[in-house]
Write an enzyme that holds these catalytic residues in place. Structure first.
Site, short mmCIF file in Angstrom:
data_model
loop_
_atom_site.label_atom_id
_atom_site.label_comp_id
_atom_site.label_asym_id
_atom_site.label_seq_id
_atom_site.Cartn_x
_atom_site.Cartn_y
_atom_site.Cartn_z
N CYS A 94 -1.36 0.89 7.39
CA CYS A 94 -2.81 0.64 7.55
C CYS A 94 -3.27 -0.62 6.82
CB CYS A 94 -3.63 1.83 7.08
SG CYS A 94 -3.35 3.34 8.05
N ARG A 95 -3.28 -0.57 5.47
CA ARG A 95 -3.89 -1.66 4.70
C ARG A 95 -2.99 -2.87 4.53
NH1 ARG A 95 -5.18 2.17 -0.24
NH2 ARG A 95 -3.28 3.07 0.64
N SER A 96 -1.76 -2.68 4.03
CA SER A 96 -0.93 -3.86 3.73
C SER A 96 -0.51 -4.65 4.98
CB SER A 96 0.27 -3.50 2.84
OG SER A 96 1.11 -2.54 3.43
N ASN A 106 2.34 1.50 4.30
CA ASN A 106 2.67 0.23 4.98
C ASN A 106 2.38 0.30 6.48
OD1 ASN A 106 5.57 -1.96 5.48
ND2 ASN A 106 3.46 -2.52 5.09
N CYS A 127 0.87 -1.18 0.00
CA CYS A 127 0.00 0.00 0.00
C CYS A 127 0.90 1.23 0.00
CB CYS A 127 -0.98 -0.01 1.18
SG CYS A 127 -0.22 0.05 2.81
N ASP A 183 -8.03 3.89 1.12
CA ASP A 183 -7.10 4.30 2.16
C ASP A 183 -7.90 4.79 3.37
OD1 ASP A 183 -5.20 5.45 3.73
OD2 ASP A 183 -4.25 6.59 2.11
#
Ligand code: 4NP
Length: 151
Positions: free
Chosen positions: A12-14, A10, A7, A123
């Site tokens: 939040c999402r990934s 690195n 993401c 995001d």
């Protein structure tokens, strides 16, 4: 199989995608390696965002030991698949590729669950906790499909 989740930050999402896939890989008894990275360097060395840690914990997954890092060209060689969270991450990672073999490894993660729809994982950084819950549920569905599609 070596899988890299990517993401922007690195944090939040990934990291969630990494934690969820690692959990499913363990449950399935597979010998896969899973890692994550960001296209940006702002948060290098930091642990995941508290809100990502909280939603993961709620579903029984600990992501607090992860540390953010920036993707580099060597990752495109080292990993078999590079899953991007959104279209902007995808374009940034494609721009790092040196050949078609590397480009072929780069995919949008939601296409595993919803083929060819090119859906982005939004995001959640500037939003509230609801965003993290919905990101978690999207990634849980995507990671389930990642494993199912390779069986
Ligand atoms: P991520 O979220 O890409 O899911 O880790 C973000 C985290 C931080 C920033 C942007 C997105 N930031 O601009 O600092």
């Amino acid at each position: 199989m070596k899988v890299l989740m990517v993401c922007l930050g690195n944090i939040c999402r990934s990291p969630l995608a990494q934690g969820i896939l690692e959990h499913k890989v363990r449950q399935a008894g597979l010998d896969w390696q899973v890692d994550s990275a960001g296209t940006g360097a702002w948060h290098v060395g930091q642990r995941p965002d508290r809100r990502s840690c909280e939603v993961a914990h709620k579903y029984g997954i600990d992501i607090t030991t992860q540390a953010a890092r920036k993707i580099d060209r060597a990752d495109l060689q080292a990993f078999d698949i590079v899953y991007c969270m959104d279209a902007s991450n995808y374009n940034d990672v494609i721009a790092l590729c040196r050949n078609q073999d590397e480009e072929k490894k780069v995919k949008l993660i939601m296409n595993e669950a919803d083929p060819k729809k090119n859906i982005s994982v939004p995001d959640p950084y500037f939003g509230g906790p609801d965003g993290f819950e919905s990101v978690y549920l999207m990634l849980d569905r995507a990671c389930e499909a990642v494993i199912a599609n390779r069986r």
